[in-house]
Design an enzyme around this catalytic site. Structure first.
Site, PDB file in Angstrom:
ATOM      1  N   TYR A   1       5.133   6.497  -5.955  1.00  0.00           N
ATOM      2  CA  TYR A   1       5.661   6.141  -7.034  1.00  0.00           C
ATOM      3  C   TYR A   1       6.579   7.374  -7.688  1.00  0.00           C
ATOM      4  CZ  TYR A   1       2.759   2.079  -7.586  1.00  0.00           C
ATOM      5  OH  TYR A   1       2.057   0.833  -7.603  1.00  0.00           O
TER       6      TYR A   1
ATOM      7  N   LYS B   1      -5.109   5.228   4.700  1.00  0.00           N
ATOM      8  CA  LYS B   1      -4.588   4.113   5.652  1.00  0.00           C
ATOM      9  C   LYS B   1      -3.833   5.076   6.824  1.00  0.00           C
ATOM     10  CE  LYS B   1      -3.550  -0.196   6.564  1.00  0.00           C
ATOM     11  NZ  LYS B   1      -4.691  -0.833   7.247  1.00  0.00           N
TER      12      LYS B   1
ATOM     13  N   ASP C   1      -7.389  -1.241   2.713  1.00  0.00           N
ATOM     14  CA  ASP C   1      -7.776  -2.703   2.783  1.00  0.00           C
ATOM     15  C   ASP C   1      -9.364  -2.920   2.805  1.00  0.00           C
ATOM     16  OD1 ASP C   1      -7.339  -1.380   5.316  1.00  0.00           O
ATOM     17  OD2 ASP C   1      -6.531  -2.878   6.302  1.00  0.00           O
TER      18      ASP C   1
ATOM     19  N   ASP D   1      -3.573   2.142  -8.042  1.00  0.00           N
ATOM     20  CA  ASP D   1      -3.111   1.190  -8.807  1.00  0.00           C
ATOM     21  C   ASP D   1      -3.335  -0.200  -8.410  1.00  0.00           C
ATOM     22  OD1 ASP D   1      -1.391  -0.110 -10.731  1.00  0.00           O
ATOM     23  OD2 ASP D   1       0.496   0.104  -9.990  1.00  0.00           O
TER      24      ASP D   1
ATOM     25  N   ASP E   1      -6.751  -2.590 -10.461  1.00  0.00           N
ATOM     26  CA  ASP E   1      -6.627  -3.852 -10.691  1.00  0.00           C
ATOM     27  C   ASP E   1      -7.885  -4.847 -10.085  1.00  0.00           C
ATOM     28  OD1 ASP E   1      -4.486  -3.462 -12.307  1.00  0.00           O
ATOM     29  OD2 ASP E   1      -3.397  -5.343 -11.659  1.00  0.00           O
TER      30      ASP E   1
END
Ligand code: ATP
Length: 355
Positions: free
Chosen positions: A137, A188, A221, A245, A249
């Site tokens: 970001y 990742k 994941d 982020d 959630d």
């Protein structure tokens, strides 16, 4: 008597309704613990933008530097594009005030039903330490040949050794304060062979200084899946800006309502004020109705007091929240009840006074 100076940006929508609730609760906690909080209101946000063409005063950062912390409600308004409201208020404050940690408890409170079948409060008690200043970001990139068939967009992620090391160190240190002393790192590195391989190397190096913490890395994941299938195996999670982020959630979804979760944007170096806010947005669909759940804002206030070192005040507020949610008598509509914001706030303050 110790006084903390707090800048209040109630902002938009239900921010205007839940922030006064948090202030009422903090005042009681402060008087019980023997300190005072001095709150100064700032009118910034979307309404301010519609009148003045900007989300914040030009010297907002200088004004905020005089405070010990910032208490933020919500920013967002259907009349102002999201990229203006977020990019011109929340992101610049996080970056200019060097709030490089985003701290997000993800806890199922006793008395709330998780959408995960068969899970109780003891199963869902995680905290995400999200990198808040760089990564995916950072905003670097651009678009070329806009509107033509040859259009291209480039979005660059920036990862620095310094940035990774300091977020990892904060996360390990934070894990030490928790009973289970576990840290999961979201990576990742099987697909992002530059940034995430460096992430793993740097987090692994920091891990050597914390032999008392059980450290594991998971591909993001698999970690998202684990939060659903085995949340009881997770304690503290450290993640990059984008991964954090998304994972938070998931965490807030399995914890019940958006109206409950708090967050802190923290500069652990304490050279600038940190900022505490509920995780929810301005909720235009319920704004002005007096039915927003104030618990997320109240809990964010408790985190702010904890940041000041006022642990007893934090714990007192949390106990009151747990009591009110646990006994299920007073519930706002998001938790299946009919109570108003004011009823819930009164229940929390009554629980604090009764202690
Ligand atoms: P924004 O654009 O500001 O992010 P939004 O509506 O897209 O607003 P949220 O404000 O997070 O996103 O709201 C998502 C949903 O959750 C809405 O239906 C809202 O009413 C509900 N909600 C969010 N916060 C609360 C709260 N404190 N109490 C009750 N319901 C809430």
């Amino acid at each position: 008597m110790k006084t903390y100076r707090i800048a209040v940006i109630a902002g938009d929508g239900i921010g205007q309704e839940v922030i006064p609730a948090g202030i009422d609760v903090m005042k009681i906690a402060a008087s019980q613990a023997g300190f005072t909080c001095d709150f100064t209101q700032f009118p910034w946000g979307s309404e301010f933008y519609l009148k003045n063409g900007r989300m914040l005063d030009a010297d907002a950062v200088d004004q905020l530097m005089k405070f010990d912390a910032i208490y933020l409600g919500a920013i967002g308004d259907p009349r102002v594009a999201d990229h203006i409201s977020a990019r011109e208020l929340i992101l610049p404050l996080r970056q200019r005030l060097r709030q490089y940690v985003n701290l997000r408890p993800m806890r199922l409170l006793p008395g709330i039903t998780s959408p995960l079948a068969g899970r109780a409060a003891a199963d869902i008690d995680m905290v995400c330490v999200r990198e808040n200043s760089e990564g995916e970001y950072c905003g670097i990139g651009g678009r070329l040949h806009a509107g033509t068939p040859d259009e291209l967009a480039e979005q660059t992620g920036i990862f620095t050794r310094r940035g990774i090391e300091r977020i990892a160190r904060y996360a390990f240190t934070f894990a030490r304060t928790r009973p289970r002393k576990m840290l999961a790192s979201a990576t990742k590195s099987n697909a992002l062979q530059h940034a995430m391989v460096m992430w793993d190397e740097v987090v692994g190096e920091v891990a050597k200084d914390f032999p008392d913490i059980e450290y594991r890395k998971y591909h993001v994941d698999a970690l998202a899946a684990r939060m659903i299938t085995a949340p009881q195996t997770l304690d503290v999670i450290v993640a990059s800006n984008l991964f954090g982020d998304i994972l938070t959630d998931v965490g807030s979804a399995i914890s019940g309502s958006l109206g409950v979760g708090p967050s802190g944007n923290i500069n652990p170096d304490r050279t600038t004020p940190s900022m505490f806010e509920p995780i929810h947005g301005s909720a235009p669909d319920i704004a002005g109705k007096g039915i927003a759940n104030p618990i997320a804002a109240i809990w964010a206030g408790a985190m702010m007091l904890d940041h000041f070192g006022e642990r007893a005040a934090h714990d007192g507020i949390l106990k009151a929240i747990e009591g009110v949610i646990g006994n299920a008598k007073v519930r706002t509509p998001d938790l299946g009840g009919t109570a108003k914001t004011a009823d819930m706030t009164k229940a929390v303050t009554a629980a604090m006074v009764a202690r």
